[in-house]
Design a protein around this motif. Structure first.
Motif, short mmCIF file in Angstrom:
data_model
loop_
_atom_site.label_atom_id
_atom_site.label_comp_id
_atom_site.label_asym_id
_atom_site.label_seq_id
_atom_site.Cartn_x
_atom_site.Cartn_y
_atom_site.Cartn_z
N GLY A 107 -33.26 44.54 13.31
CA GLY A 107 -32.20 45.53 13.09
C GLY A 107 -32.65 46.38 12.11
N GLY A 108 -33.14 46.20 10.81
CA GLY A 108 -33.29 47.12 9.91
C GLY A 108 -34.43 48.07 10.19
N VAL A 109 -35.44 47.53 10.63
CA VAL A 109 -36.63 48.43 11.14
C VAL A 109 -36.24 49.24 12.28
CG1 VAL A 109 -38.88 48.34 12.06
CG2 VAL A 109 -38.39 46.53 10.87
N ALA A 110 -35.45 48.88 13.31
CA ALA A 110 -35.01 49.89 14.13
C ALA A 110 -33.90 50.78 13.74
CB ALA A 110 -34.30 49.15 15.58
N LEU A 111 -33.14 50.59 12.76
CA LEU A 111 -32.02 51.39 12.36
C LEU A 111 -32.83 52.39 11.48
CD1 LEU A 111 -29.30 51.96 11.66
CD2 LEU A 111 -29.71 50.56 9.64
N VAL A 112 -33.58 52.18 10.63
CA VAL A 112 -34.33 53.22 9.98
C VAL A 112 -35.18 54.05 10.77
CG1 VAL A 112 -36.43 53.54 8.09
CG2 VAL A 112 -34.63 51.71 7.79
N GLU A 113 -35.86 53.44 11.67
CA GLU A 113 -36.73 54.44 12.78
C GLU A 113 -35.74 55.27 13.43
OE1 GLU A 113 -39.44 53.86 16.88
OE2 GLU A 113 -38.82 52.05 15.62
N MET A 114 -34.57 54.98 13.89
CA MET A 114 -33.65 55.91 14.68
C MET A 114 -33.06 56.98 13.64
SD MET A 114 -31.77 53.30 17.40
CE MET A 114 -30.90 52.18 16.00
N LEU A 115 -32.67 56.37 12.37
CA LEU A 115 -32.19 57.49 11.58
C LEU A 115 -33.37 58.35 11.10
CD1 LEU A 115 -29.96 55.26 9.18
CD2 LEU A 115 -29.14 57.02 10.83
N ASN A 116 -34.43 58.11 10.86
CA ASN A 116 -35.41 59.14 10.82
C ASN A 116 -35.74 60.06 11.85
OD1 ASN A 116 -36.23 58.00 8.24
ND2 ASN A 116 -37.92 56.71 9.04
N THR A 130 -29.37 58.81 22.06
CA THR A 130 -30.08 57.86 23.18
C THR A 130 -31.43 57.91 23.10
OG1 THR A 130 -28.23 58.15 24.74
CG2 THR A 130 -30.11 57.56 25.56
N GLU A 131 -32.22 58.82 22.88
CA GLU A 131 -33.59 58.96 22.90
C GLU A 131 -34.15 58.51 21.52
OE1 GLU A 131 -35.35 59.98 25.44
OE2 GLU A 131 -33.42 60.37 26.42
N ALA A 132 -33.41 58.11 20.42
CA ALA A 132 -33.83 57.80 19.35
C ALA A 132 -33.73 56.13 19.74
CB ALA A 132 -32.86 58.07 18.18
N MET A 133 -32.51 55.72 20.00
CA MET A 133 -32.54 54.27 20.63
C MET A 133 -33.53 53.92 21.46
SD MET A 133 -28.43 54.33 21.40
CE MET A 133 -27.09 54.86 20.17
N ARG A 134 -33.77 54.99 22.59
CA ARG A 134 -34.91 54.24 23.51
C ARG A 134 -36.23 53.97 22.89
NH1 ARG A 134 -34.78 56.30 28.76
NH2 ARG A 134 -33.56 58.21 27.95
N ARG A 135 -36.62 54.86 22.04
CA ARG A 135 -37.82 55.11 21.30
C ARG A 135 -37.92 53.70 20.32
NH1 ARG A 135 -37.17 59.16 23.49
NH2 ARG A 135 -38.67 60.73 24.16
N ALA A 136 -36.94 53.39 19.43
CA ALA A 136 -36.76 52.08 18.81
C ALA A 136 -36.79 50.86 19.40
CB ALA A 136 -35.44 52.39 17.76
N PHE A 137 -36.28 50.80 20.49
CA PHE A 137 -35.95 49.53 21.05
C PHE A 137 -37.33 49.27 21.92
CE2 PHE A 137 -31.69 49.47 20.28
CZ PHE A 137 -31.33 47.99 20.38
N SER A 138 -38.16 50.16 22.28
CA SER A 138 -39.33 49.98 22.67
C SER A 138 -40.62 49.32 21.59
CB SER A 138 -39.95 51.03 23.52
OG SER A 138 -40.41 52.03 22.60
N ASP A 139 -40.41 49.75 20.41
CA ASP A 139 -41.25 49.26 19.51
C ASP A 139 -40.64 48.07 19.04
OD1 ASP A 139 -42.92 51.49 19.18
OD2 ASP A 139 -41.44 52.60 17.70
N ARG A 140 -39.44 47.65 18.86
CA ARG A 140 -38.88 46.16 18.92
C ARG A 140 -39.39 45.23 19.83
NH1 ARG A 140 -35.13 42.84 20.85
NH2 ARG A 140 -33.74 41.70 19.42
N ALA A 141 -39.36 45.70 20.94
CA ALA A 141 -39.85 44.63 21.95
C ALA A 141 -41.41 44.57 21.83
CB ALA A 141 -39.80 45.20 23.19
#
Length: 576
Positions: free
Chosen positions: A288-297, A319-330
């Protein structure tokens, strides 16, 4: 009639004021936050919120209140509150000190990457989500005890006492539990669930109707052992023996050795900045923390306020921020103790976000192409988690999220101990090397292994300004947790909403794959949806997304504002 009710309510409030009685309950209303000056507790069950506030009024600090509140929720909110699960705690003191506690569950020593598979190489009998193999070694008691030993101020015994009282004396059952009680009645004769029926049904046979008093004597005795002996009261002695015996009886893996070896960790938080605010969140094994910071950035480079709240343009960017953060998460995230070298610093950097931002077209959806990645889909995670937000009179803040995974976890109660076990092993990738578009991934970072912690989406977060806590936020919701917290922060900072409005606002969710955005039904206009879809986005409707619990600290006014999400049935913000 409505006028009479209103007058009667106003008169009751005035009467309470005259006698100095806390009437936070009456201020709890949708987009109107609860106001307090000396402390605030926000949870998914009003009794637990009251327990936490009582501890604050007795002079306890935010850590003390979080311990007492979490144990109270283990009694009053068995769907997610727990001593049989695990979670994360984020702390930010008024003096600038910040830290986190990781008490995520672990795989037993006998676990392996292939433990859920049958002879055909497929998951056997949904064993990663149901039954004894789905149970991870619980972490909640160890985490709460470690946090208290490091930073608590009141005696441990006093903090567990309210939960013991609630379990012994009972409390009113609510409609929120009815479906599970009916389930327990239907399965009461199945050997593995007999202890559940005994704990949750009247005389082990009939459901408690809403309003009837529900007592939990076995749980009370377990809590007393924890009260007397701290973490050893759970991980050693009678409770540990009860867990091991039940595991052996039903083919489970957890032993007394697993329990004795469990330790919670204190970790440095993941941090970032967003429009001159500091973001403090949980590091892996939370994603969560990693993805959240990535999306806010990523969204920091867009004028979200000018675009307008939940306009098609702003939803496209989110949406585009979410898409990119979740791909990195996986692709990258798992238990850092088993995955050295995870690129957390790179993923959370401003430079990386700037490169990702350049790939976002202003009026066209990106393609989530699994051919470009080694993982094709994020597996199922249950929305049944719960969150606690706390601020004490000194301005110290705690954001705590913990879970059993599915609603009521594995639905397996330890015989004689009275508490439910988690089914968190289902958060591991179940089939090594196998990835499909239906919901399975098989990448290495999150395969089961002895004493490994499974990846999580829990995102307890504290936003600070000028070195002091400003916003405390978190939510249940499985994979949607990250995006719920993300949107509440954007609502507060960019759209200048009060904490209650920020929480009540309609939410969306995109997780890279499947390439679909979920909208809360009735939350976003058909016109906006049409414009959004014309950019190439696919939309599906859902009911509610998350149950955020938040606090906003107005340093200038000296006021604390709390809000419990109306999506949560029994929730409440309580302050003084």
């Amino acid at each position: 009639m409505p006028i009479m009710i209103t007058k009667n309510l106003q008169g009751l409030v005035c009467l309470f004021l005259a006698f100095g009685i806390n009437f936070s309950f009456f201020a709890q209303s949708g987009r109107i936050p609860v106001r307090a000056e000396n402390g605030m507790v926000v949870t998914s069950h009003h009794l637990a919120s009251q327990v936490g506030n009582d501890i604050l009024e007795q002079g306890g600090n935010a850590i003390d209140a979080s311990v007492a509140t979490a144990f109270a929720l283990a009694v009053t909110l068995p769907s997610a509150g727990n001593i049989g699960g695990g979670g994360f705690l984020v702390y930010y003191g008024n003096d600038g000190h910040k830290t986190t506690f990781n008490f995520r569950e672990k795989a037993p020593l006998a676990a392996s990457a292939e433990m859920f598979l049958g002879v055909d190489g497929k998951v056997k009998d949904n064993s990663n989500h149901e039954g004894m193999l789905s149970v991870g070694v619980p972490g909640t008691v160890a985490g709460l005890y470690k946090a208290h030993q490091k930073m608590g101020s009141l005696p441990w015994e006093d903090l567990v006492a309210p939960a013991v009282k609630l379990a012994e004396e009972g409390f009113s059952s609510t409609y929120n539990m009815n479906w599970f009680l009916n389930w327990a009645k239907e399965h009461k004769d199945e050997e593995i669930y007999k202890a559940t029926a005994k704990s949750f049904l009247k005389n082990g046979e009939e459901i408690y109707e809403p309003g009837e008093i529900w007592k939990q004597p076995d749980l009370a005795e377990t809590l007393k052992r924890i009260q007397k002996n701290g973490a050893d009261g759970f991980y050693k002695g009678k409770t540990a023996r009860l867990i091991e015996n039940y595991m052996k009886k039903h083919g489970g893996l957890i032993t007394q050795k697993d329990l004795a070896r469990y330790e919670a960790e204190e970790l440095e938080p993941v941090t970032g900045t967003y429009r001159d605010h500091e973001i403090v969140a949980m590091p892996p094994p939370s994603s969560g923390g990693v993805a959240l910071v990535e999306m806010l950035n990523i969204v920091e480079g867009f004028d979200i306020k000018e675009m307008g709240h939940n306009s098609a343009a702003s939803l496209h960017v989110l949406t585009e921020a979410m898409r990119r953060a979740f791909s990195d998460r996986a692709l990258h995230l798992g238990d850092p103790n088993f995955n050295p070298g995870m690129p957390v610093d790179e993923i959370t950097s401003k430079d990386y976000a700037a490169r990702l931002r350049e790939t976002i077209e202003p009026d066209r959806a990106s393609v989530s192409d699994s051919a470009n990645f080694s993982a094709a889909h994020l597996k199922y995670e249950s929305p049944q988690t719960t969150h606690i937000s706390i601020v004490d009179k000194e301005g110290n803040a705690v954001s705590l999220t913990y879970t059993l995974e599915h609603s009521y976890g594995s639905r397996i109660t330890v015989e004689g101990a009275g508490f439910l076990l988690n089914n968190e092993m289902g958060d591991f990738n179940p089939i090594p090397g196998y990835t499909d578009t239906k919901g399975l991934i098989g990448t290495n970072p999150n395969l089961a292994a002895p004493e490994k912690r499974m990846l999580s989406s829990m995102t307890p977060t504290i936003v600070a300004k000028d070195g002091k806590p400003l916003l405390v936020i978190g939510s249940p919701g499985g994979r949607t947790i990250i995006n719920t917290v993300f949107q509440v922060i954007v609502n507060v900072i960019d759209h200048e909403m009060n904490i209650a409005r920020a929480i009540e606002a309609p939410r969306i969710h995109h997780q890279w794959l499947p390439n679909t955005t979920s909208f809360e039904r009735y939350g976003i206009s058909p016109d906006t949806k049409k414009l959004y879809e014309e950019m190439g986005h696919k939309v599906r409707y859902r009911t509610n997304q998350g149950q955020a619990m938040g606090i906003y600290i107005d340093e200038e006014e000296g006021v604390i504002y709390g809000a419990a999400d109306s999506r949560s049935y029994d929730s409440r913000a309580v302050g003084h």
